[in-house]
Design a protein around this motif. Structure first.
Motif, PDB file in Angstrom:
ATOM      1  N   PRO A 264       0.784  -1.235   0.000  1.00 19.03           N
ATOM      2  CA  PRO A 264       0.000   0.000   0.000  1.00 19.03           C
ATOM      3  C   PRO A 264       0.816   1.285   0.000  1.00 19.03           C
ATOM      4  CG  PRO A 264      -0.176  -1.151   2.105  1.00 19.03           C
ATOM      5  CD  PRO A 264       0.491  -2.084   1.155  1.00 19.03           C
ATOM      6  N   ASN A 265       0.291   2.226  -0.753  1.00 22.39           N
ATOM      7  CA  ASN A 265       0.801   3.599  -0.867  1.00 22.39           C
ATOM      8  C   ASN A 265       2.081   3.721  -1.697  1.00 22.39           C
ATOM      9  OD1 ASN A 265      -1.250   4.915   0.797  1.00 22.39           O
ATOM     10  ND2 ASN A 265      -0.356   3.758   2.484  1.00 22.39           N
ATOM     11  N   LEU A 266       2.612   2.596  -2.148  1.00 20.75           N
ATOM     12  CA  LEU A 266       3.826   2.686  -2.964  1.00 20.75           C
ATOM     13  C   LEU A 266       3.503   3.164  -4.382  1.00 20.75           C
ATOM     14  CD1 LEU A 266       5.708  -0.417  -1.556  1.00 20.75           C
ATOM     15  CD2 LEU A 266       6.240   1.982  -1.157  1.00 20.75           C
ATOM     16  N   ASN A 267       2.213   3.153  -4.738  1.00 20.53           N
ATOM     17  CA  ASN A 267       1.811   3.784  -6.005  1.00 20.53           C
ATOM     18  C   ASN A 267       2.007   5.303  -5.956  1.00 20.53           C
ATOM     19  OD1 ASN A 267      -0.350   3.551  -4.051  1.00 20.53           O
ATOM     20  ND2 ASN A 267      -1.692   4.523  -5.543  1.00 20.53           N
ATOM     21  N   MET A 268       2.198   5.847  -4.760  1.00 15.60           N
ATOM     22  CA  MET A 268       2.367   7.294  -4.605  1.00 15.60           C
ATOM     23  C   MET A 268       3.845   7.707  -4.535  1.00 15.60           C
ATOM     24  SD  MET A 268      -0.661   8.282  -4.771  1.00 15.60           S
ATOM     25  CE  MET A 268      -0.542  10.014  -4.330  1.00 15.60           C
TER      26      MET A 268
ATOM     27  N   VAL B 137      10.713 -13.999  -5.174  1.00 17.90           N
ATOM     28  CA  VAL B 137       9.915 -12.787  -4.958  1.00 17.90           C
ATOM     29  C   VAL B 137      10.765 -11.691  -4.315  1.00 17.90           C
ATOM     30  CG1 VAL B 137       7.924 -11.817  -3.704  1.00 17.90           C
ATOM     31  CG2 VAL B 137       7.800 -14.147  -4.617  1.00 17.90           C
ATOM     32  N   ILE B 138      10.613 -10.481  -4.818  1.00 14.61           N
ATOM     33  CA  ILE B 138      11.102  -9.281  -4.141  1.00 14.61           C
ATOM     34  C   ILE B 138       9.845  -8.587  -3.646  1.00 14.61           C
ATOM     35  CG2 ILE B 138      12.247  -7.036  -4.431  1.00 14.61           C
ATOM     36  CD1 ILE B 138      13.854  -8.366  -6.764  1.00 14.61           C
ATOM     37  N   LEU B 139       9.756  -8.407  -2.329  1.00 14.04           N
ATOM     38  CA  LEU B 139       8.515  -7.880  -1.754  1.00 14.04           C
ATOM     39  C   LEU B 139       8.786  -6.648  -0.901  1.00 14.04           C
ATOM     40  CD1 LEU B 139       5.458  -8.161  -0.959  1.00 14.04           C
ATOM     41  CD2 LEU B 139       6.221  -9.641   0.922  1.00 14.04           C
ATOM     42  N   ASN B 140       8.152  -5.542  -1.271  1.00 15.41           N
ATOM     43  CA  ASN B 140       8.085  -4.407  -0.354  1.00 15.41           C
ATOM     44  C   ASN B 140       6.667  -4.406   0.217  1.00 15.41           C
ATOM     45  OD1 ASN B 140       7.976  -2.057   1.079  1.00 15.41           O
ATOM     46  ND2 ASN B 140       9.034  -0.815  -0.457  1.00 15.41           N
ATOM     47  N   PRO B 141       6.508  -4.941   1.419  1.00 10.24           N
ATOM     48  CA  PRO B 141       5.156  -5.078   1.968  1.00 10.24           C
ATOM     49  C   PRO B 141       4.592  -3.762   2.498  1.00 10.24           C
ATOM     50  CG  PRO B 141       6.780  -6.488   3.126  1.00 10.24           C
ATOM     51  CD  PRO B 141       7.544  -5.499   2.331  1.00 10.24           C
ATOM     52  N   ALA B 142       5.418  -2.690   2.471  1.00 16.02           N
ATOM     53  CA  ALA B 142       5.004  -1.372   2.974  1.00 16.02           C
ATOM     54  C   ALA B 142       4.439  -1.507   4.390  1.00 16.02           C
ATOM     55  CB  ALA B 142       4.049  -0.708   1.987  1.00 16.02           C
TER      56      ALA B 142
ATOM     57  N   HIS C 298      12.923  -2.589   1.655  1.00 20.71           N
ATOM     58  CA  HIS C 298      12.364  -1.300   2.065  1.00 20.71           C
ATOM     59  C   HIS C 298      13.246  -0.194   1.511  1.00 20.71           C
ATOM     60  CE1 HIS C 298       9.577  -3.241   4.795  1.00 20.71           C
ATOM     61  NE2 HIS C 298      10.585  -4.001   5.175  1.00 20.71           N
ATOM     62  N   ILE C 299      12.607   0.850   1.079  1.00 28.01           N
ATOM     63  CA  ILE C 299      13.330   2.015   0.566  1.00 28.01           C
ATOM     64  C   ILE C 299      14.026   2.733   1.725  1.00 28.01           C
ATOM     65  CG2 ILE C 299      13.008   4.268  -0.544  1.00 28.01           C
ATOM     66  CD1 ILE C 299      10.595   2.899  -2.037  1.00 28.01           C
TER      67      ILE C 299
ATOM     68  N   GLU D 261       8.785   3.794  16.248  1.00 26.63           N
ATOM     69  CA  GLU D 261       8.922   2.489  16.896  1.00 26.63           C
ATOM     70  C   GLU D 261       8.047   1.404  16.257  1.00 26.63           C
ATOM     71  OE1 GLU D 261       9.347   2.906  21.038  1.00 26.63           O
ATOM     72  OE2 GLU D 261       9.321   0.725  21.369  1.00 26.63           O
ATOM     73  N   PHE D 262       6.835   1.778  15.819  1.00 22.71           N
ATOM     74  CA  PHE D 262       5.963   0.730  15.264  1.00 22.71           C
ATOM     75  C   PHE D 262       6.547   0.113  13.997  1.00 22.71           C
ATOM     76  CE2 PHE D 262       3.947   2.362  11.411  1.00 22.71           C
ATOM     77  CZ  PHE D 262       4.114   3.746  11.502  1.00 22.71           C
ATOM     78  N   ARG D 263       7.511   0.824  13.374  1.00 21.67           N
ATOM     79  CA  ARG D 263       8.134   0.279  12.149  1.00 21.67           C
ATOM     80  C   ARG D 263       9.302  -0.661  12.467  1.00 21.67           C
ATOM     81  NH1 ARG D 263       5.857   3.522   8.056  1.00 21.67           N
ATOM     82  NH2 ARG D 263       5.366   5.590   8.810  1.00 21.67           N
ATOM     83  N   HIS D 264       9.680  -0.748  13.742  1.00 21.00           N
ATOM     84  CA  HIS D 264      10.861  -1.551  14.076  1.00 21.00           C
ATOM     85  C   HIS D 264      10.584  -3.041  13.982  1.00 21.00           C
ATOM     86  CE1 HIS D 264      12.687   2.001  16.564  1.00 21.00           C
ATOM     87  NE2 HIS D 264      12.384   2.331  15.315  1.00 21.00           N
ATOM     88  N   ASN D 265       9.306  -3.399  14.094  1.00 23.23           N
ATOM     89  CA  ASN D 265       8.970  -4.823  14.001  1.00 23.23           C
ATOM     90  C   ASN D 265       8.448  -5.165  12.607  1.00 23.23           C
ATOM     91  OD1 ASN D 265       8.564  -7.480  15.065  1.00 23.23           O
ATOM     92  ND2 ASN D 265       6.367  -7.057  14.978  1.00 23.23           N
TER      93      ASN D 265
END
Ligand code: DQA
Length: 142
Positions: A10-14, A69-74, A100-101, A109-113
């Motif tokens: 999600p949101n990687l289209n932006m 697979v290369i996956l950016n799960p956003a 991840h970019i 912090e919520f992005r650390h996991n």
């Protein structure tokens, strides 16, 4: 011809317009073009969706194809157990690189996991668009 799925959440289209100070100014089509240029011998199946349902469907297609697979799960990275289960299915059958970019560990912090990392073959984060190119380089090494 080797097939590799490059899947984006999600949101990687932006990308390009979205928080350029974090994600840069390149959009997803630019990334796709760079990947195709780097590995013309590979059949790249490139996709972006804002839907968890659709992303899981593409991972199941990769499973059926035994394709890497290369996956950016956003944002799904941080909470989607359904996506994790789909990624876990690939284990022992094909490789999955989480990309991840940005470097999520240096952010909120919520992005650390990541619920994905534990079932990924490897993780590449923090190198901007090059995170994708490095993942492709690794998958096409041998
Ligand atoms: C991202 C990092 C995630 O935390 C975020 O939700 C994204 C993009 C990245 O590529 O840096 O949407 O996966």
């Amino acid at each position: 011809m080797t097939k590799i799925y490059v899947l984006n959440g999600p949101n990687l289209n932006m990308l390009g317009a979205r928080e350029p100070e974090i994600y840069g100014t390149m959009n997803l089509s630019d990334i796709e073009a760079k990947l195709r240029q780097q590995a013309p011998e590979v059949e790249l199946v490139f996709g972006q969706t804002n839907s968890e349902d659709e992303l899981i469907g593409w991972l199941q297609a990769a499973f059926n194809d035994s394709a890497d697979v290369i996956l950016n799960p956003a944002a799904f990275t941080h909470y989607s157990y359904a996506l994790r289960d789909a990624c876990a299915m690939l284990k022992g059958r094909s490789r999955l690189i989480e990309v991840h970019i940005s470097n999520p560990h240096s952010r909120e912090e919520f992005r650390h996991n990541s619920v994905i990392s534990g079932v990924a073959t490897g993780v590449i984060a923090g190198f901007g668009v090059d995170s994708y190119l490095l993942a492709l380089q690794q998958l096409t090494r041998n």
